[in-house]
Motif scaffolding. Structure first.
Motif, mmCIF file in Angstrom:
data_model
loop_
_atom_site.group_PDB
_atom_site.id
_atom_site.type_symbol
_atom_site.label_atom_id
_atom_site.label_comp_id
_atom_site.label_asym_id
_atom_site.label_seq_id
_atom_site.Cartn_x
_atom_site.Cartn_y
_atom_site.Cartn_z
ATOM 1 N N LEU A 57 -2.585 7.541 3.113
ATOM 2 C CA LEU A 57 -2.029 6.245 2.732
ATOM 3 C C LEU A 57 -2.938 5.593 1.697
ATOM 4 O O LEU A 57 -4.121 5.844 1.642
ATOM 5 N N ARG A 58 -2.332 4.741 0.882
ATOM 6 C CA ARG A 58 -3.126 3.972 -0.077
ATOM 7 C C ARG A 58 -3.691 2.774 0.673
ATOM 8 O O ARG A 58 -2.990 1.806 0.946
ATOM 9 N N ASN A 102 2.704 1.094 5.658
ATOM 10 C CA ASN A 102 1.384 0.574 5.309
ATOM 11 C C ASN A 102 1.422 -0.930 5.085
ATOM 12 O O ASN A 102 0.577 -1.683 5.589
ATOM 13 N N GLU A 103 2.412 -1.389 4.328
ATOM 14 C CA GLU A 103 2.520 -2.823 4.049
ATOM 15 C C GLU A 103 2.851 -3.612 5.313
ATOM 16 O O GLU A 103 2.319 -4.709 5.538
ATOM 17 N N THR A 139 1.900 6.529 -2.749
ATOM 18 C CA THR A 139 2.463 5.796 -3.861
ATOM 19 C C THR A 139 3.937 6.053 -3.925
ATOM 20 O O THR A 139 4.398 7.149 -3.709
ATOM 21 N N GLY A 140 4.736 5.045 -4.287
ATOM 22 C CA GLY A 140 6.175 5.188 -4.316
ATOM 23 C C GLY A 140 6.699 5.412 -5.698
ATOM 24 O O GLY A 140 7.517 4.641 -6.168
ATOM 25 N N HIS A 168 -4.746 -3.624 1.966
ATOM 26 C CA HIS A 168 -4.389 -2.576 2.893
ATOM 27 C C HIS A 168 -5.605 -1.809 3.400
ATOM 28 O O HIS A 168 -5.455 -0.799 4.081
ATOM 29 N N ARG A 179 7.148 9.282 0.766
ATOM 30 C CA ARG A 179 5.968 8.514 0.384
ATOM 31 C C ARG A 179 6.290 7.020 0.336
ATOM 32 O O ARG A 179 5.454 6.184 0.712
ATOM 33 N N LYS A 180 7.464 6.678 -0.110
ATOM 34 C CA LYS A 180 7.856 5.267 -0.144
ATOM 35 C C LYS A 180 7.942 4.698 1.267
ATOM 36 O O LYS A 180 7.522 3.562 1.523
ATOM 37 N N GLU A 238 4.577 4.012 2.485
ATOM 38 C CA GLU A 238 4.074 2.814 1.824
ATOM 39 C C GLU A 238 4.598 1.556 2.516
ATOM 40 O O GLU A 238 3.881 0.562 2.673
#
Length: 363
Positions: free
Chosen positions: A48-49, A282-283, A84-85, A54, A275-276, A279
């Motif tokens: 994850l980013r 993650n958010e 990354t999206g 984050h 990946r989106k 993300e």
């Protein structure tokens, strides 16, 4: 701290004094761990980013010294449902007039592509009682494979795609001298199936054909559009609205994009969507932690870990949240599962992950 508590076990996790000499129990433990992860999805190790707002594992600290808790499992989501999206070159956003939702009552058809492709008919209230057919939502079955591929492909391109693009993408191995005929035949069979199943003539308008083939947004809503609509970042003055938006996407996510379709064309879209979704998780975790809802954040991370059992960034953040809540057993279980997954690819956890547990055991 006695030297025995600092000595590391074979898996790199700090060993407690009570574990010395207890090789039989340790063997039983590892057997149960391996059983637990057998059959887990083999997702990639893409992290994850975790930067800026984050960077959870780097900024969270345990609220108090962790203690052992009863051996009960943390709440886990049962749905499968990440990076990354970045989208594909032809990716478009959802229609701007209205955000599509799973429970959106404005369209007779709902298309799910976040998982196996599934088309659901939702009859209007006025006809439910008078119709001799099943009332309530009805899943349309027996849709041919090419028709399902066409639906999934157009869901990924809300602004439409040319017939030539669709033929080249969906019928690359066609032996027909006129492969576009194959595509038109698939559309005709789809329309017939919809009318025969629902008795609703409106469903025949699901796909508009012209210069560009498109899903008709007045006839069908796709779950993927809601995920694409999350591309805009959260604004500081509306975090709760953003949280609700993201939660709806998480609720509709069942599995990888078009998980039942084998076509090579879907692979890049599948990876982009995966990946989106990670993300979004993650958010959401960051938003939940900011509002003090660590329990919700843990549930989200557990779900993400199901998708990405080798993703160490997810495991580190989950371990940190468990330690902050004082659940050392849960934190160790997360580490153990990660270690087993990485061992399968001849890798081992990063020292930073081990250090989280080492620091927790220090007086």
């Amino acid at each position: 701290m006695p030297s025995s508590t600092r000595r590391s076990s074979r898996n790199g996790r700090p060993r407690r004094p009570s574990e010395e000499g207890n090789s039989g129990a340790r063997r039983a433990h590892w057997a149960s761990v391996r059983t637990a992860v057998r059959g887990t999805d083999q997702a990639s190790r893409t992290p994850l980013r975790l930067s800026g707002r984050h960077a959870l594992a780097a900024t969270l600290t345990p609220a108090h010294t962790p203690t052992r808790t009863p051996a009960t499992s943390t709440d886990h989501s049962t749905q499968h449902d990440t990076g990354t999206g970045t989208g594909t070159g032809t990716e478009a956003t959802a229609p701007p007039d209205r955000e599509p939702e799973r429970d959106d009552p404005h369209t007779p058809l709902y298309l799910s592509v976040l998982g196996p492709v599934e088309l659901t008919y939702r009859p209007p209230d006025a006809t439910q009682a008078s119709s001799g057919r099943q009332t309530g939502p009805l899943v349309i079955s027996r849709i041919p494979r090419l028709a399902r591929e066409l639906l999934a492909c157009l869901a990924a391109h809300p602004k439409g795609a040319t017939r030539d693009y669709l033929v080249a993408t969906l019928c690359p191995d066609s032996q027909s001298l006129t492969p576009e005929t194959t595509l038109h035949s698939a559309l005709s069979r789809l329309r017939k199936t919809l009318i025969d199943t629902t008795g609703d003539e409106r469903t025949a308008e699901i796909i508009g054909t012209g210069d560009r083939w498109t899903l008709d947004p007045s006839t069908v809503t796709a779950d993927l559009w809601a995920l694409q609509a999350t591309a805009d970042p959260c604004t500081d003055h509306a975090p709760e609205r953003r949280r609700i938006q993201l939660r709806k996407v998480v609720g509709s996510y069942r599995d990888l994009y078009a998980a039942d379709l084998p076509g090579l064309w879907a692979h890049s879209l599948r990876e982009t969507t995966r990946r989106k979704f990670l993300e979004i998780i993650n958010e959401l975790v960051a938003l939940d932690v900011e509002r003090g809802d660590d329990r919700a954040a843990v549930q989200l991370l557990d779900r993400a870990r199901t998708m990405e059992p080798r993703n160490e960034a997810i495991a580190r953040t989950l371990i940190t949240l468990h330690l902050r809540a004082g659940h050392l057993d849960h934190a160790e279980a997360v580490y153990d599962l990660l270690r087993v997954e990485l061992e399968a690819i001849d890798a081992e956890p990063d020292p930073r992950t081990r250090e989280l547990l080492t620091a927790a055991l220090q007086p």
